[in-house]
Design a protein around this motif. Structure first.
Motif, PDB file in Angstrom:
ATOM      1  N   ALA A 129       0.767  -1.244   0.066  1.00 48.20           N
ATOM      2  CA  ALA A 129       0.050   0.009   0.052  1.00 48.20           C
ATOM      3  C   ALA A 129       0.699   1.111  -0.098  1.00 48.20           C
ATOM      4  CB  ALA A 129      -0.847   0.119   1.342  1.00 48.20           C
ATOM      5  N   GLU A 130       2.235   1.163  -0.019  1.00 50.22           N
ATOM      6  CA  GLU A 130       3.028   2.326  -0.086  1.00 50.22           C
ATOM      7  C   GLU A 130       3.330   2.785  -1.388  1.00 50.22           C
ATOM      8  OE1 GLU A 130       6.576   1.055   2.348  1.00 50.22           O
ATOM      9  OE2 GLU A 130       5.387   0.673   3.815  1.00 50.22           O
ATOM     10  N   GLY A 131       2.580   2.261  -2.326  1.00 46.43           N
ATOM     11  CA  GLY A 131       3.031   2.856  -3.830  1.00 46.43           C
ATOM     12  C   GLY A 131       2.162   1.967  -4.898  1.00 46.43           C
ATOM     13  N   PHE A 132       2.273   2.575  -6.077  1.00 43.33           N
ATOM     14  CA  PHE A 132       1.595   1.854  -7.250  1.00 43.33           C
ATOM     15  C   PHE A 132       2.536   0.818  -7.681  1.00 43.33           C
ATOM     16  CE2 PHE A 132      -1.018   5.713  -6.931  1.00 43.33           C
ATOM     17  CZ  PHE A 132      -2.279   5.215  -6.894  1.00 43.33           C
ATOM     18  N   LYS A 133       4.010   1.291  -7.866  1.00 41.42           N
ATOM     19  CA  LYS A 133       5.253   0.502  -8.650  1.00 41.42           C
ATOM     20  C   LYS A 133       5.835   0.234  -7.521  1.00 41.42           C
ATOM     21  CE  LYS A 133       3.997   2.063 -13.191  1.00 41.42           C
ATOM     22  NZ  LYS A 133       4.606   2.559 -14.572  1.00 41.42           N
ATOM     23  N   HIS A 134       6.425  -1.009  -7.284  1.00 42.61           N
ATOM     24  CA  HIS A 134       7.578  -1.350  -6.424  1.00 42.61           C
ATOM     25  C   HIS A 134       8.622  -2.075  -7.246  1.00 42.61           C
ATOM     26  CE1 HIS A 134       5.217  -0.948  -2.476  1.00 42.61           C
ATOM     27  NE2 HIS A 134       4.457  -0.667  -3.403  1.00 42.61           N
ATOM     28  N   GLU A 135       9.782  -1.539  -7.417  1.00 40.73           N
ATOM     29  CA  GLU A 135      10.948  -2.302  -7.852  1.00 40.73           C
ATOM     30  C   GLU A 135      11.762  -2.506  -6.831  1.00 40.73           C
ATOM     31  OE1 GLU A 135      12.626  -0.574 -11.819  1.00 40.73           O
ATOM     32  OE2 GLU A 135      12.066   1.164 -10.480  1.00 40.73           O
ATOM     33  N   LEU A 136      11.931  -4.179  -7.023  1.00 43.30           N
ATOM     34  CA  LEU A 136      12.769  -4.571  -5.617  1.00 43.30           C
ATOM     35  C   LEU A 136      13.973  -5.336  -6.069  1.00 43.30           C
ATOM     36  CD1 LEU A 136       9.389  -5.859  -3.957  1.00 43.30           C
ATOM     37  CD2 LEU A 136      11.193  -4.293  -2.732  1.00 43.30           C
ATOM     38  N   ARG A 137      15.016  -5.414  -5.269  1.00 41.64           N
ATOM     39  CA  ARG A 137      16.092  -6.375  -5.571  1.00 41.64           C
ATOM     40  C   ARG A 137      16.847  -6.688  -4.275  1.00 41.64           C
ATOM     41  NH1 ARG A 137      20.266  -2.993  -9.266  1.00 41.64           N
ATOM     42  NH2 ARG A 137      20.576  -5.047 -10.147  1.00 41.64           N
ATOM     43  N   ILE A 138      17.504  -7.604  -4.571  1.00 41.72           N
ATOM     44  CA  ILE A 138      18.321  -8.246  -3.510  1.00 41.72           C
ATOM     45  C   ILE A 138      19.808  -7.747  -3.459  1.00 41.72           C
ATOM     46  CG2 ILE A 138      19.132 -10.268  -1.916  1.00 41.72           C
ATOM     47  CD1 ILE A 138      16.057  -9.636  -1.617  1.00 41.72           C
ATOM     48  N   ARG A 139      20.610  -7.465  -2.409  1.00 40.52           N
ATOM     49  CA  ARG A 139      22.113  -7.085  -2.407  1.00 40.52           C
ATOM     50  C   ARG A 139      22.305  -7.972  -1.228  1.00 40.52           C
ATOM     51  NH1 ARG A 139      23.671  -1.013  -1.495  1.00 40.52           N
ATOM     52  NH2 ARG A 139      22.604  -1.282   0.603  1.00 40.52           N
ATOM     53  N   SER A 140      23.509  -8.763  -1.713  1.00 37.46           N
ATOM     54  CA  SER A 140      24.335  -9.715  -0.669  1.00 37.46           C
ATOM     55  C   SER A 140      25.409  -8.640  -0.129  1.00 37.46           C
ATOM     56  CB  SER A 140      24.486 -11.004  -1.055  1.00 37.46           C
ATOM     57  OG  SER A 140      25.600 -10.790  -2.204  1.00 37.46           O
ATOM     58  N   VAL A 141      25.620  -8.683   1.089  1.00 35.44           N
ATOM     59  CA  VAL A 141      26.848  -7.995   1.496  1.00 35.44           C
ATOM     60  C   VAL A 141      27.819  -8.879   2.251  1.00 35.44           C
ATOM     61  CG1 VAL A 141      27.272  -5.941   3.098  1.00 35.44           C
ATOM     62  CG2 VAL A 141      25.089  -5.935   1.877  1.00 35.44           C
ATOM     63  N   SER A 142      28.898  -8.492   1.962  1.00 37.74           N
ATOM     64  CA  SER A 142      30.024  -9.184   2.757  1.00 37.74           C
ATOM     65  C   SER A 142      30.205  -8.836   4.086  1.00 37.74           C
ATOM     66  CB  SER A 142      31.591  -8.987   1.971  1.00 37.74           C
ATOM     67  OG  SER A 142      31.790  -7.864   2.000  1.00 37.74           O
ATOM     68  N   PHE A 143      31.091  -9.677   4.758  1.00 36.42           N
ATOM     69  CA  PHE A 143      31.314  -9.491   6.214  1.00 36.42           C
ATOM     70  C   PHE A 143      32.101  -7.941   6.398  1.00 36.42           C
ATOM     71  CE2 PHE A 143      29.918 -13.784   7.126  1.00 36.42           C
ATOM     72  CZ  PHE A 143      29.385 -13.567   8.254  1.00 36.42           C
ATOM     73  N   ASN A 144      33.053  -7.575   5.407  1.00 36.04           N
ATOM     74  CA  ASN A 144      33.645  -6.440   5.609  1.00 36.04           C
ATOM     75  C   ASN A 144      32.952  -5.059   5.123  1.00 36.04           C
ATOM     76  OD1 ASN A 144      34.077  -6.730   2.847  1.00 36.04           O
ATOM     77  ND2 ASN A 144      36.226  -7.000   2.908  1.00 36.04           N
ATOM     78  N   ASP A 145      31.636  -5.381   4.504  1.00 36.74           N
ATOM     79  CA  ASP A 145      30.689  -4.390   4.078  1.00 36.74           C
ATOM     80  C   ASP A 145      31.272  -3.714   2.862  1.00 36.74           C
ATOM     81  OD1 ASP A 145      28.658  -4.613   5.889  1.00 36.74           O
ATOM     82  OD2 ASP A 145      29.169  -3.493   7.324  1.00 36.74           O
ATOM     83  N   GLN A 146      32.404  -4.372   2.183  1.00 38.26           N
ATOM     84  CA  GLN A 146      32.870  -3.613   1.114  1.00 38.26           C
ATOM     85  C   GLN A 146      32.805  -4.500  -0.340  1.00 38.26           C
ATOM     86  OE1 GLN A 146      36.817  -3.089   2.031  1.00 38.26           O
ATOM     87  NE2 GLN A 146      36.595  -1.717   3.525  1.00 38.26           N
ATOM     88  N   ILE A 147      32.093  -5.473  -0.228  1.00 41.80           N
ATOM     89  CA  ILE A 147      31.499  -6.220  -1.462  1.00 41.80           C
ATOM     90  C   ILE A 147      30.377  -6.606  -1.679  1.00 41.80           C
ATOM     91  CG2 ILE A 147      32.398  -8.181  -2.960  1.00 41.80           C
ATOM     92  CD1 ILE A 147      34.905  -8.668  -1.381  1.00 41.80           C
ATOM     93  N   TYR A 148      29.518  -6.194  -2.522  1.00 42.05           N
ATOM     94  CA  TYR A 148      28.174  -6.403  -2.752  1.00 42.05           C
ATOM     95  C   TYR A 148      27.813  -7.345  -4.031  1.00 42.05           C
ATOM     96  CZ  TYR A 148      28.256  -2.498  -0.063  1.00 42.05           C
ATOM     97  OH  TYR A 148      28.365  -1.473   1.030  1.00 42.05           O
ATOM     98  N   SER A 149      26.795  -7.921  -3.875  1.00 41.61           N
ATOM     99  CA  SER A 149      26.323  -8.578  -5.357  1.00 41.61           C
ATOM    100  C   SER A 149      24.836  -8.515  -5.121  1.00 41.61           C
ATOM    101  CB  SER A 149      26.752 -10.311  -5.279  1.00 41.61           C
ATOM    102  OG  SER A 149      26.098 -10.909  -6.365  1.00 41.61           O
ATOM    103  N   TYR A 150      24.493  -8.109  -6.636  1.00 46.19           N
ATOM    104  CA  TYR A 150      22.930  -7.756  -6.580  1.00 46.19           C
ATOM    105  C   TYR A 150      22.129  -8.773  -7.476  1.00 46.19           C
ATOM    106  CZ  TYR A 150      24.263  -3.161  -5.161  1.00 46.19           C
ATOM    107  OH  TYR A 150      24.929  -2.211  -4.383  1.00 46.19           O
ATOM    108  N   SER A 151      20.963  -8.879  -7.354  1.00 47.10           N
ATOM    109  CA  SER A 151      20.142  -9.683  -7.974  1.00 47.10           C
ATOM    110  C   SER A 151      19.317  -8.995  -9.134  1.00 47.10           C
ATOM    111  CB  SER A 151      18.791 -10.151  -7.177  1.00 47.10           C
ATOM    112  OG  SER A 151      17.822  -9.067  -6.828  1.00 47.10           O
TER     113      SER A 151
END
Length: 188
Positions: A129-151
């Motif tokens: 209910a917070e909007g008409f269009k929701h774009e969603l994705r996942i971000r995995s985060v490494s333990f050092n918070d410096q490396i990411y991978s996106y869906s």
């Protein structure tokens, strides 16, 4: 021969799940990055690895890394969005957490709306209910918070039909005591 000698040529391999490895690109010390495009990331998980030879002509193989495939569904009647994804693997220290990112219509950037642990691969959210269009994705985060991978990105669209009550009974029985039009704020 020096086993610590800089690798001169590295071969990047890719495969779809349960398929054979195929050479994708030869990477050298000056072109060590590559963007893999024209993939069906909405329906497939891809795995990557790099192979090379060290200074002693011994084979060196990287960890296998995989893409994250996000799937989901929604139920407008109850305002629910359900997401599920495959775990990311490949980092030495593994994944610290997954962040659920969302961009609503008329906003520029994805924002973190939920964070879950590294053993969680699904979530049910009551925020449609917070909007008409929701774009969603996942971000995995490494333990050092410096490396990411996106869906991949999923788009959910909702109509949010306005229902205007034609009766209200302010008798403090908890049923229709006030006149309120649900979801009207979305139309402001």
């Amino acid at each position: 021969n020096d086993p610590n000698k800089v690798l001169q040529e590295m071969i990047l391999y890719r495969r779809s799940q349960n398929q054979s490895w195929e050479p994708l690109k030869i990477l050298g010390p000056k072109n060590g990055s590559f963007k893999d495009s024209s993939l069906e990331t909405e329906s497939n998980i891809y795995e990557y690895k790099i192979e090379s030879l060290n200074g002693c002509n011994e084979e060196v193989i990287s960890n296998t890394h995989n893409s994250i495939l996000l799937n989901g569904n929604s139920n407008e009647e109850i305002g629910e969005i359900n997401l599920n994804w495959n775990p990311y693997s490949g980092w030495i220290n593994e994944v610290a957490r997954y962040e659920i990112l969302r961009r609503l219509e008329n906003t520029g950037e994805f924002e973190v709306i939920e964070t879950v642990g590294n053993q969680v691969n699904s979530i049910n959210m009551l925020n449609a209910a917070e909007g008409f269009k929701h774009e969603l994705r996942i971000r995995s985060v490494s333990f050092n918070d410096q490396i990411y991978s996106y869906s991949n990105v999923l788009l959910f669209e909702f109509e949010h039909v306005i229902i205007i009550p034609n009766v209200f009974t302010p008798n403090n029985d908890g049923i229709s005591d006030t006149f309120k039009i649900p979801k009207i704020e979305l139309y402001e």
